[in-house]
Write an enzyme that holds these catalytic residues in place. Structure first.
Site, short mmCIF file in Angstrom:
data_model
loop_
_atom_site.label_atom_id
_atom_site.label_comp_id
_atom_site.label_asym_id
_atom_site.label_seq_id
_atom_site.Cartn_x
_atom_site.Cartn_y
_atom_site.Cartn_z
N ASP A 190 0.79 -1.25 0.00
CA ASP A 190 0.00 0.00 0.00
C ASP A 190 0.82 1.30 0.00
OD1 ASP A 190 -1.97 -1.93 0.22
OD2 ASP A 190 -2.87 -1.15 2.05
N ASP B 266 -4.57 -0.67 -1.85
CA ASP B 266 -5.86 -0.53 -1.16
C ASP B 266 -6.81 0.11 -2.18
OD1 ASP B 266 -6.88 -1.11 1.48
OD2 ASP B 266 -7.01 1.04 1.89
N HIS C 131 -10.76 0.89 -2.59
CA HIS C 131 -12.13 0.88 -2.07
C HIS C 131 -13.11 1.57 -3.03
CE1 HIS C 131 -10.61 -0.42 1.79
NE2 HIS C 131 -9.92 0.67 1.99
N HIS D 61 -17.44 2.98 1.01
CA HIS D 61 -17.02 1.71 1.62
C HIS D 61 -17.39 1.67 3.11
CE1 HIS D 61 -14.15 -1.45 3.02
NE2 HIS D 61 -14.52 -1.98 1.87
N HIS E 216 -10.60 7.04 1.91
CA HIS E 216 -9.23 6.91 1.39
C HIS E 216 -9.19 5.87 0.28
CE1 HIS E 216 -9.50 3.60 4.27
NE2 HIS E 216 -8.60 3.00 3.52
N LYS F 237 -7.13 -4.80 -3.11
CA LYS F 237 -7.91 -5.35 -1.99
C LYS F 237 -8.78 -4.26 -1.39
CE LYS F 237 -4.06 -4.35 1.05
NZ LYS F 237 -4.74 -3.29 1.82
N CYS G 150 -2.14 -3.00 7.55
CA CYS G 150 -2.00 -3.91 6.41
C CYS G 150 -0.73 -4.74 6.45
CB CYS G 150 -2.15 -3.13 5.11
SG CYS G 150 -3.87 -2.55 4.91
#
Ligand code: VGL
Ligand code: ZN
Length: 198
Positions: free
Chosen positions: A9, A47, A49, A53, A82, A106, A151
């Protein structure tokens, strides 16, 4: 024995100026880039989203960022919005080398957060990374990137449980550190059998 570098990330929103900035994030870019040539495989996670989310505080009435709530899959810290798919914040840091072998996205399931590179936070839904690594014969992993206490931590614990030989480079990682999460992460990674290297 093949060894992979897993770069977690390293995205604009987790670096200085981003929506969920981790102090010291940008400074990791150059040394992580330099490390990439030492590995058989380089894997980046991102990351990723959808807007709205369920891990965003903005999706929960009367909640603020960093509040802790209980989701069907367990406790969940609520974050500022984010890494929204396709946004500048979700892009990799502009200085990061992205010529690695694989990018794992993810956190795209609206109802479940996904800290780990291996499983969503239900600890059951796989991202596919384990199959990828096993089919390439990779048994040793070095983890770097952001954030150490979320993470990186979840990825290291899952990797150790899946049987990989795991090293976490804390000198190439940085923590959000909410409610003692940095110390708790160092303990959980060590307890899982990951080597925590400074
Ligand atoms: C992360 C919080 C929310 C991370 C991702 O990359 O550690 N932390 N989403
Ligand atoms: Zn996230």
């Amino acid at each position: 024995m093949s060894e992979a570098l897993i770069v977690i990330d390293m995205q604009n929103d987790f670096c200085e100026g981003g929506a969920l900035a981790v102090e010291g994030g940008s400074a990791l870019v150059a040394p992580i880039n330099a490390l990439m040539d030492d590995f058989t495989a380089v894997i980046l996670t991102q990351d990723w989203h959808p807007a709205g989310h369920s891990s965003f505080a903005s999706s929960h009435p009367d909640r603020a960022p960093m509040d802790l709530i209980t989701m069907p899959y367990g406790p969940q810290v609520l974050w500022p919005d984010h890494c929204i798919q396709g946004s500048d914040g979700a892009a990799f840091h502009p200085g990061l080398r992205t010529d690695g072998d694989l990018i794992i996205r993810k956190g795209y399931n609206p109802a479940i957060d996904s800290y780990s590179a291996f499983f969503e936070n239900d600890h059951a839904t796989p991202t596919g990374l384990d199959g990828y690594l096993k089919s390439r014969g990779i048994t040793r992993l070095t983890l770097v990137g952001l954030a150490l206490d979320f993470c990186v931590n979840y990825s290291a614990v899952d990797a150790a449980r899946l049987g990989y030989d795991v090293t976490v480079r804390t000198d190439l990682s940085a923590a959000i550190d909410v409610n003692g999460s940095r110390d708790a992460a160092l303990k959980s990674m060590a307890d899982a059998g990951a080597k925590v290297a400074v």
